[in-house]
Design a protein around this motif. Structure first.
Motif: not given
Length: 147
Positions: A136-147, A63-68, A104-110
């Motif tokens: 800003r803290n809510r944005i970081i938290k919302a993005l935490s599953n993507f980055i 198993y390998r993870l994608p780079e992002h 990554i942007a596509s994942d966020i938009d989807t």
């Protein structure tokens, strides 16, 4: 009791540090790390993380993870700044590896969290446009599953 994010972070850590070739091995490692989960949940987690099996050069598939996924920061306090996110006013800029921003942007938009209005991606940079009044803290938290 562990959270899903903690479990996903543990899966990422295990895959990055051990040669895991199937779900049974991953489930054993996860259990020995203190996480109790079912095979069905593990299968969904693997799919969410976009884990793939790749040839390791020794005749085995592991198993390998994608780079992002490697950009995820598991031990960070969301109250502090994220190393890949900078803010200018209410806009956020996310830095990625070259060639990964659009995916990554596509994942966020989807899977757009309610905090995110839209994204604009280049080759290695994503502009995040949050909804009005989101901290800003809510944005970081919302993005935490993507980055």
């Amino acid at each position: 009791m562990s959270t899903k994010k903690e479990r996903l972070d543990a899966i990422c850590r295990i895959i990055q540090t051990e040669a895991i070739s199937n779900q049974e091995e991953l489930l054993r490692s996860l259990t020995s790390s203190g996480f109790s989960t079912t095979q069905a949940t593990l299968s969904r987690d693997i799919k969410q993380l976009k884990v793939a099996k790749v040839h390791d050069g020794n005749g085995n598939y592991v198993y390998r993870l994608p780079e992002h996924a490697a950009l995820m920061q598991s031990d960070q306090d969301l109250g502090h700044s994220h190393p890949n996110i900078e803010f200018s006013g209410n806009l956020a800029v996310v830095k990625t590896r070259p060639g990964y921003a659009m995916g990554i942007a596509s994942d966020i938009d989807t899977h757009a969290p309610q905090e995110i209005l839209a994204t604009i991606a280049g080759d290695d940079t994503i502009l995040i446009i949050p909804r009005e009044g989101i901290s800003r803290n809510r944005i970081i938290k919302a993005l935490s599953n993507f980055i």
